[in-house]
Design a protein around this motif. Structure first.
Motif, PDB file in Angstrom:
ATOM      1  N   SER A 171     -57.193 -80.064  82.789  1.00  0.00           N
ATOM      2  CA  SER A 171     -58.002 -78.866  82.993  1.00  0.00           C
ATOM      3  C   SER A 171     -59.453 -79.248  82.760  1.00  0.00           C
ATOM      4  O   SER A 171     -59.758 -79.970  81.804  1.00  0.00           O
ATOM      5  CB  SER A 171     -57.570 -77.764  82.028  1.00  0.00           C
ATOM      6  N   THR A 172     -60.355 -78.777  83.657  1.00  0.00           N
ATOM      7  CA  THR A 172     -61.751 -79.221  83.602  1.00  0.00           C
ATOM      8  C   THR A 172     -62.687 -78.063  83.905  1.00  0.00           C
ATOM      9  O   THR A 172     -62.381 -77.198  84.740  1.00  0.00           O
ATOM     10  CB  THR A 172     -61.995 -80.358  84.605  1.00  0.00           C
ATOM     11  N   VAL A 173     -63.840 -78.069  83.238  1.00  0.00           N
ATOM     12  CA  VAL A 173     -64.916 -77.126  83.535  1.00  0.00           C
ATOM     13  C   VAL A 173     -66.088 -77.921  84.110  1.00  0.00           C
ATOM     14  O   VAL A 173     -66.526 -78.912  83.506  1.00  0.00           O
ATOM     15  CB  VAL A 173     -65.356 -76.357  82.278  1.00  0.00           C
ATOM     16  N   SER A 185     -63.488 -81.558  79.666  1.00  0.00           N
ATOM     17  CA  SER A 185     -62.194 -81.825  80.278  1.00  0.00           C
ATOM     18  C   SER A 185     -61.143 -81.971  79.186  1.00  0.00           C
ATOM     19  O   SER A 185     -61.441 -82.442  78.079  1.00  0.00           O
ATOM     20  CB  SER A 185     -62.248 -83.101  81.122  1.00  0.00           C
ATOM     21  N   SER A 186     -59.919 -81.574  79.512  1.00  0.00           N
ATOM     22  CA  SER A 186     -58.857 -81.554  78.516  1.00  0.00           C
ATOM     23  C   SER A 186     -57.548 -81.983  79.166  1.00  0.00           C
ATOM     24  O   SER A 186     -57.199 -81.501  80.238  1.00  0.00           O
ATOM     25  CB  SER A 186     -58.733 -80.124  77.966  1.00  0.00           C
ATOM     26  N   THR A 242     -67.401 -73.832  87.345  1.00  0.00           N
ATOM     27  CA  THR A 242     -66.100 -73.869  88.018  1.00  0.00           C
ATOM     28  C   THR A 242     -65.049 -74.331  87.022  1.00  0.00           C
ATOM     29  O   THR A 242     -65.236 -75.322  86.320  1.00  0.00           O
ATOM     30  CB  THR A 242     -66.126 -74.820  89.221  1.00  0.00           C
ATOM     31  N   VAL A 243     -63.944 -73.590  86.963  1.00  0.00           N
ATOM     32  CA  VAL A 243     -62.810 -73.937  86.110  1.00  0.00           C
ATOM     33  C   VAL A 243     -61.682 -74.408  87.010  1.00  0.00           C
ATOM     34  O   VAL A 243     -61.350 -73.743  88.005  1.00  0.00           O
ATOM     35  CB  VAL A 243     -62.359 -72.736  85.264  1.00  0.00           C
ATOM     36  N   GLU A 244     -61.090 -75.551  86.683  1.00  0.00           N
ATOM     37  CA  GLU A 244     -60.042 -76.139  87.529  1.00  0.00           C
ATOM     38  C   GLU A 244     -58.850 -76.564  86.661  1.00  0.00           C
ATOM     39  O   GLU A 244     -59.013 -77.128  85.588  1.00  0.00           O
ATOM     40  CB  GLU A 244     -60.596 -77.352  88.269  1.00  0.00           C
ATOM     41  N   LEU A 269     -43.137 -71.812  87.269  1.00  0.00           N
ATOM     42  CA  LEU A 269     -43.404 -70.373  87.235  1.00  0.00           C
ATOM     43  C   LEU A 269     -44.145 -69.998  85.958  1.00  0.00           C
ATOM     44  O   LEU A 269     -43.960 -70.608  84.904  1.00  0.00           O
ATOM     45  CB  LEU A 269     -42.093 -69.588  87.314  1.00  0.00           C
ATOM     46  N   GLY A 270     -44.982 -68.975  86.058  1.00  0.00           N
ATOM     47  CA  GLY A 270     -45.671 -68.446  84.890  1.00  0.00           C
ATOM     48  C   GLY A 270     -46.591 -69.430  84.194  1.00  0.00           C
ATOM     49  O   GLY A 270     -46.750 -69.366  82.974  1.00  0.00           O
ATOM     50  N   VAL A 271     -47.212 -70.342  84.944  1.00  0.00           N
ATOM     51  CA  VAL A 271     -48.088 -71.325  84.304  1.00  0.00           C
ATOM     52  C   VAL A 271     -49.456 -70.710  84.039  1.00  0.00           C
ATOM     53  O   VAL A 271     -49.816 -69.663  84.578  1.00  0.00           O
ATOM     54  CB  VAL A 271     -48.244 -72.603  85.157  1.00  0.00           C
ATOM     55  N   MET A 272     -50.246 -71.389  83.214  1.00  0.00           N
ATOM     56  CA  MET A 272     -51.581 -70.923  82.873  1.00  0.00           C
ATOM     57  C   MET A 272     -52.597 -72.037  83.059  1.00  0.00           C
ATOM     58  O   MET A 272     -52.249 -73.222  83.007  1.00  0.00           O
ATOM     59  CB  MET A 272     -51.627 -70.418  81.429  1.00  0.00           C
ATOM     60  N   GLY A 273     -53.826 -71.628  83.254  1.00  0.00           N
ATOM     61  CA  GLY A 273     -54.944 -72.559  83.343  1.00  0.00           C
ATOM     62  C   GLY A 273     -56.122 -71.972  82.597  1.00  0.00           C
ATOM     63  O   GLY A 273     -57.065 -71.456  83.202  1.00  0.00           O
ATOM     64  N   LEU A 274     -56.038 -72.002  81.275  1.00  0.00           N
ATOM     65  CA  LEU A 274     -57.075 -71.418  80.429  1.00  0.00           C
ATOM     66  C   LEU A 274     -57.971 -72.514  79.863  1.00  0.00           C
ATOM     67  O   LEU A 274     -57.546 -73.661  79.718  1.00  0.00           O
ATOM     68  CB  LEU A 274     -56.455 -70.639  79.274  1.00  0.00           C
TER      69      LEU A 274
END
Length: 425
Positions: A336-338, A348-349, A388-390, A400-405
């Motif tokens: 996950s990256t901003v 980035s994480s 931008t959040v990716e 299913l039901g995933v998150m991108g926080l």
């Protein structure tokens, strides 16, 4: 990790309880000024395949005007032993700050937190931009809790307990939300933790509203007291569990630089409308908190190119220097990256996957997430800058039901002094 959304809010009653301190709140001082205390949440019980999603008000928390330096938690059994994710999956915990009228005698409350004058509760949101009562927490993670670094470097901290900010006749308190899924003896562990609706035999949400066609899994299907499908003949005992959490803090002083907490959601979409009264434009952030990752094609699998990418962009009304940040992903997550407006990486994480069986190293589960600690002053978001959040997932199979926080801790100013005690990270 789950977030507070009207779409999945449960209608269960729960007690306005304080937490049970661990050995009278195991407390000690570390370094020159940093203090530490460990507590236990109220006891909760889970039987094989069952789900808990509860909110506990008035939990134990350090008192006074302080700067929080870190917050960590994990699920333990009644003897204090760490419980592995392949037995009890910690979907998330989150800690929320609120003000309550002194002398409040109300002991029952329905549903998750919201402002209520009759009960005298006033929720204190973080600085995130999602519009409703969601992503408002100060600290939160999920299955990755044991191996995720949450320490905030000096001279920064999250300011809480300032008497000047507490309304007359009120006091500052904290609540804990725990969402845990017992997967002992279930027919499909991954399906249970991804909340597949067919495994929970759910067709309506907690309010009784029919779930829309096409929604195959997510928060709506694994709310409090729901039950995942079990293997025939499996017998297992009911367990008594707690969330054990540790807080580090320092007493507030003018030498500390306060941080603002921003929560970003990759599903966030902006809507602009014009006010009828003032004719001014208003922007609304609509956050869905979860989404579906469809499986890749056969050709993509043959090329080993099964990567699902989701991103969103929006302007930051107020900028500042990023001091600390971390993402939140579910199983299958890659990173996950901003990004800044010019494409530069702000933070980035990446998840850490377990390779064994013991608690903290469970194979196939996300057991930690790598955080980012930019050198103060080296990574800055400008006022009004579009970020931008990716989030990226491996989609060899459907998820299913995933998150991108993503959560970033931002300082609007930098220190002009040297802090005396050692940095935590």
């Amino acid at each position: 990790m789950q977030v507070l959304s009207g779409a999945w809010i449960s209608a269960v009653l729960f007690l306005l309880l304080g937490t049970v301190p661990l050995s009278g709140a195991s407390r000690k001082s570390i370094g020159h000024h940093v203090k530490e205390a460990t507590y236990l949440s109220p006891k909760f019980e889970l039987k094989p395949g069952s789900v808990l999603n509860r909110y506990y008000y008035g939990i134990d928390f350090p008192k006074g005007h302080i700067a929080v330096k870190s917050f960590n938690g994990e699920v333990v059994d009644e003897h204090g032993n760490s419980v592995p994710l392949h037995e009890t999956y910690l979907h998330h915990w989150q800690v929320i700050r609120y003000h309550q009228r002194k002398g409040n005698r109300n002991t029952l409350k329905e549903g998750p937190p919201r402002e209520e004058e009759p009960l005298g509760h006033y929720i204190l949101r973080n600085s995130g931009m999602c519009q409703d009562d969601s992503l408002i927490q100060y600290f939160a993670v999920g299955s990755e809790t044991r191996k995720t670094k949450t320490d905030i470097p000096d001279p920064f901290g999250v300011e809480v307990g300032n008497p000047a900010d507490i309304p007359k006749g009120h006091e500052e308190k904290w609540m804990l939300n725990v969402h845990a899924i017992d997967t002992r003896g279930v027919v499909n562990k991954l399906g249970c933790i991804e909340c597949w609706c067919d495994l929970y035999n759910v067709t309506k949400d907690a309010t009784g509203k029919p779930i829309e066609p096409g929604y195959k899994g997510g928060l709506l299907c694994c709310d409090d007291k729901s039950q995942c499908r079990m293997r025939e003949g499996f017998v297992g005992r009911k367990r008594r569990l707690h969330v054990r959490y540790t807080v580090k803090w320092v007493d507030w002083s003018d030498l500390i630089v306060p941080l603002k907490i921003y929560s970003f959601d990759v599903t966030d979409t902006l809507q602009t409308s014009r006010s009828k009264s003032s004719k001014a434009l208003a922007t609304t952030h609509n956050c869905k908190f979860e989404y579906q990752v469809e499986s890749c094609s056969k050709k993509q699998r043959e090329r080993n190119a099964c990567v699902h990418v989701k991103r969103t962009s929006f302007p930051m009304p107020k900028g500042g220097n990023i001091i600390y940040g971390l993402g939140h992903l579910h199983a299958g997550g890659i990173d996950s990256t901003v990004y800044g407006e010019d494409g530069r990486v702000l933070c980035s994480s990446k998840p850490i996957y377990g390779k064994g069986m013991g608690a903290g190293n469970e194979k196939g589960y996300i057991v930690g997430i790598k955080t980012c600690y930019p050198k103060p002053g080296s990574v800055k978001i400008m006022d009004g800058e579009t970020i931008t959040v990716e989030s990226r997932y491996n989609n060899t199979r459907e998820h299913l039901g995933v998150m991108g926080l993503f959560f970033v801790f931002v300082a609007e100013r930098l220190p002009h002094h040297h802090f005396t005690h050692s940095s935590l990270p």
